[in-house]
Motif scaffolding. Structure first.
Motif, mmCIF file in Angstrom:
data_model
loop_
_atom_site.group_PDB
_atom_site.id
_atom_site.type_symbol
_atom_site.label_atom_id
_atom_site.label_comp_id
_atom_site.label_asym_id
_atom_site.label_seq_id
_atom_site.Cartn_x
_atom_site.Cartn_y
_atom_site.Cartn_z
ATOM 1 N N GLU A 141 0.839 -1.100 -0.073
ATOM 2 C CA GLU A 141 -0.387 0.201 0.027
ATOM 3 C C GLU A 141 1.262 0.769 -0.352
ATOM 4 O OE1 GLU A 141 -3.185 1.740 2.403
ATOM 5 O OE2 GLU A 141 -2.289 0.251 3.992
ATOM 6 N N GLN A 142 0.727 2.378 -0.681
ATOM 7 C CA GLN A 142 1.258 3.589 -0.869
ATOM 8 C C GLN A 142 0.230 4.726 0.063
ATOM 9 O OE1 GLN A 142 2.686 3.979 -4.985
ATOM 10 N NE2 GLN A 142 4.148 3.148 -4.274
ATOM 11 N N PRO A 143 0.422 4.461 1.189
ATOM 12 C CA PRO A 143 -0.248 6.177 1.484
ATOM 13 C C PRO A 143 0.111 7.104 1.333
ATOM 14 C CG PRO A 143 1.140 4.916 3.237
ATOM 15 C CD PRO A 143 1.270 4.363 1.962
ATOM 16 N N LEU A 144 -0.824 7.974 1.480
ATOM 17 C CA LEU A 144 -0.527 9.258 1.040
ATOM 18 C C LEU A 144 1.026 9.530 2.156
ATOM 19 C CD1 LEU A 144 -1.041 12.510 -0.556
ATOM 20 C CD2 LEU A 144 -2.665 12.905 1.364
ATOM 21 N N VAL A 145 2.103 10.910 1.050
ATOM 22 C CA VAL A 145 3.020 11.559 2.365
ATOM 23 C C VAL A 145 2.654 13.151 1.664
ATOM 24 C CG1 VAL A 145 5.177 11.392 2.871
ATOM 25 C CG2 VAL A 145 4.353 9.386 2.431
ATOM 26 N N SER A 146 3.060 13.766 3.355
ATOM 27 C CA SER A 146 2.674 14.836 2.996
ATOM 28 C C SER A 146 4.354 15.603 2.958
ATOM 29 C CB SER A 146 1.644 15.687 4.287
ATOM 30 O OG SER A 146 0.638 15.584 3.766
ATOM 31 N N VAL A 147 4.593 16.236 1.775
ATOM 32 C CA VAL A 147 5.841 17.401 2.229
ATOM 33 C C VAL A 147 5.914 18.207 2.309
ATOM 34 C CG1 VAL A 147 8.625 17.021 0.928
ATOM 35 C CG2 VAL A 147 7.097 15.359 0.259
ATOM 36 N N ILE A 148 6.182 19.405 3.539
ATOM 37 C CA ILE A 148 6.700 20.138 4.077
ATOM 38 C C ILE A 148 7.564 21.384 3.771
ATOM 39 C CG2 ILE A 148 5.854 21.727 5.728
ATOM 40 C CD1 ILE A 148 3.977 19.872 7.444
ATOM 41 N N VAL A 149 7.381 21.936 2.230
ATOM 42 C CA VAL A 149 8.632 22.795 2.099
ATOM 43 C C VAL A 149 7.912 24.330 2.391
ATOM 44 C CG1 VAL A 149 10.583 23.235 0.009
ATOM 45 C CG2 VAL A 149 9.122 21.551 0.322
ATOM 46 N N ILE A 184 2.325 18.286 -1.714
ATOM 47 C CA ILE A 184 3.670 19.048 -1.729
ATOM 48 C C ILE A 184 3.214 19.986 -1.708
ATOM 49 C CG2 ILE A 184 5.949 19.470 -2.828
ATOM 50 C CD1 ILE A 184 6.026 17.194 -4.889
ATOM 51 N N LEU A 185 3.620 20.419 -0.256
ATOM 52 C CA LEU A 185 3.524 22.062 0.275
ATOM 53 C C LEU A 185 4.003 22.623 0.245
ATOM 54 C CD1 LEU A 185 1.289 20.299 3.188
ATOM 55 C CD2 LEU A 185 0.029 21.389 1.265
ATOM 56 N N LEU A 186 3.534 23.724 -0.522
ATOM 57 C CA LEU A 186 4.795 24.268 -1.142
ATOM 58 C C LEU A 186 4.380 26.448 -0.479
ATOM 59 C CD1 LEU A 186 6.282 24.546 -4.683
ATOM 60 C CD2 LEU A 186 6.482 23.224 -2.439
ATOM 61 N N LEU A 187 5.444 26.675 0.729
ATOM 62 C CA LEU A 187 4.993 27.337 1.203
ATOM 63 C C LEU A 187 6.006 28.977 1.337
ATOM 64 C CD1 LEU A 187 4.025 24.414 3.616
ATOM 65 C CD2 LEU A 187 2.665 26.218 4.751
ATOM 66 N N ASN A 188 5.201 29.774 0.587
ATOM 67 C CA ASN A 188 5.915 31.098 0.641
ATOM 68 C C ASN A 188 5.749 31.982 1.843
ATOM 69 O OD1 ASN A 188 7.685 32.748 -1.052
ATOM 70 N ND2 ASN A 188 5.866 33.941 -1.933
ATOM 71 N N ASP A 189 6.494 31.716 2.572
ATOM 72 C CA ASP A 189 7.188 32.879 3.377
ATOM 73 C C ASP A 189 7.349 34.570 2.949
ATOM 74 O OD1 ASP A 189 6.532 33.537 5.939
ATOM 75 O OD2 ASP A 189 8.965 32.967 7.138
ATOM 76 N N GLY A 190 6.198 35.187 2.296
ATOM 77 C CA GLY A 190 6.034 36.533 2.287
ATOM 78 C C GLY A 190 7.928 36.687 0.757
ATOM 79 N N SER A 191 8.401 35.988 0.967
ATOM 80 C CA SER A 191 9.561 36.124 -0.205
ATOM 81 C C SER A 191 8.910 37.272 -0.838
ATOM 82 C CB SER A 191 9.542 34.947 -0.918
ATOM 83 O OG SER A 191 9.918 34.005 -0.259
#
Length: 280
Positions: free
Chosen positions: A2-10, A36-43
């Motif tokens: 089984e391939q469970p969902l993996v959340s990658v936080i960037v 794939i969670l891309l979080l742009n921190d006010g660049s």
């Protein structure tokens, strides 16, 4: 399997020169079931434009553009948004090595692991290029929580145990116990790891093959803004956290001498602080 969902936080801030390499290393993983969670921190540079292009090319990417609030808060927002069974972290100037996520998840499923961690490669700037070194402090194998804690206490300041990017976490543990990154300029990874360790049970798996490439930045906070006094306070704090954990697990007497190693290291720091000797 089984391939469970993996959340990658960037989380990212002004990473226009490195974010593409990081994200492409994630998108190119042999393990396909990723969020794939891309979080742009006010660049203030072109980071957001690069991420919009990357998101348009891969439906697994979720791009979050937010006001600047720092790395800890940005990662915490990623944790709140994550939907995966497992959590991975990556920093915007680093990248995942091929097969990283697949090996981490495979070990987690096989051993019903609470945590999986792996060696990492460090790229150290040298002249016009880099020197590459590989780091691993835990022999490959499966460990109990008590045994894993023994190793952690023995190397309490090592990247291998303190960072989050060479590890795979279970989201249910993080969510159930509200494990979050504290609002600190440095050492937030170590406190997150300690809180996670405190609240979890099960197998702790160490892999033999490296999974992550850490690109050393001489201008990072830990290289330019951490004073010896701040490090002294941090060591005191972690000594208290690990001591309390040992007491709760009934291990304090057994681990007392090893814990003292953390405490005794404070004397060297205090001496250097008083004499004005630079930290090595």
């Amino acid at each position: 399997m089984e391939q469970p969902l993996v959340s990658v936080i960037v989380p990212m801030y002004n990473a226009q020169n490195t974010i593409r390499r990081c994200v492409e290393s994630i998108c190119g993983q042999s393990y396909p079931n990723l969020e794939i969670l891309l979080l742009n921190d006010g660049s203030k540079d072109g980071t957001l434009a690069v991420c919009r292009e990357l998101a348009a090319a891969d439906a697994r990417i979720r791009l979050i553009d937010k006001p600047n609030s720092g790395a800890s808060d940005t990662r915490n927002q990623g944790l709140a948004l994550a939907r995966g069974e497992y959590i991975q972290f990556a920093d915007s100037d680093d990248y995942l090595l091929p097969g990283c996520t697949e090996r981490l998840v495979s070990a987690a499923r096989r051993h019903k692991a609470a945590l999986v961690l792996a060696p990492y490669r460090m790229m150290i700037p040298h002249g016009s290029g880099y020197d590459t070194r590989e780091y691993s402090l835990l022999p490959a194998g499966v460990y109990t929580k008590a045994d894993y804690l023994w190793w952690v206490i023995g190397q309490p300041a090592s990247f291998y145990f303190t960072v989050v990017w060479n590890k795979l976490f279970r989201r249910d543990v993080i969510a159930a116990h509200g494990v979050r990154f504290p609002a600190m300029a440095f050492t937030e990874d170590q406190q997150f790891n300690a809180a996670y360790l405190h609240h979890t049970e099960g197998a702790f798996v160490s892999l033999a093959q490296p999974c992550y490439c850490y690109v050393q930045n001489p201008q990072s906070v830990c290289h330019t803004q951490v004073t010896l006094r701040a490090m002294l306070e941090h060591r005191k704090r972690m000594y208290g956290i690990y001591s309390q954990m040992c007491r709760e697990m009934g291990l304090y007497e057994k681990y007392r001498t090893r814990l003292r190693g953390i405490y005794l290291s404070l004397f060297e720091s205090t001496l250097r602080l008083g004499l004005g000797i630079p930290k090595r």
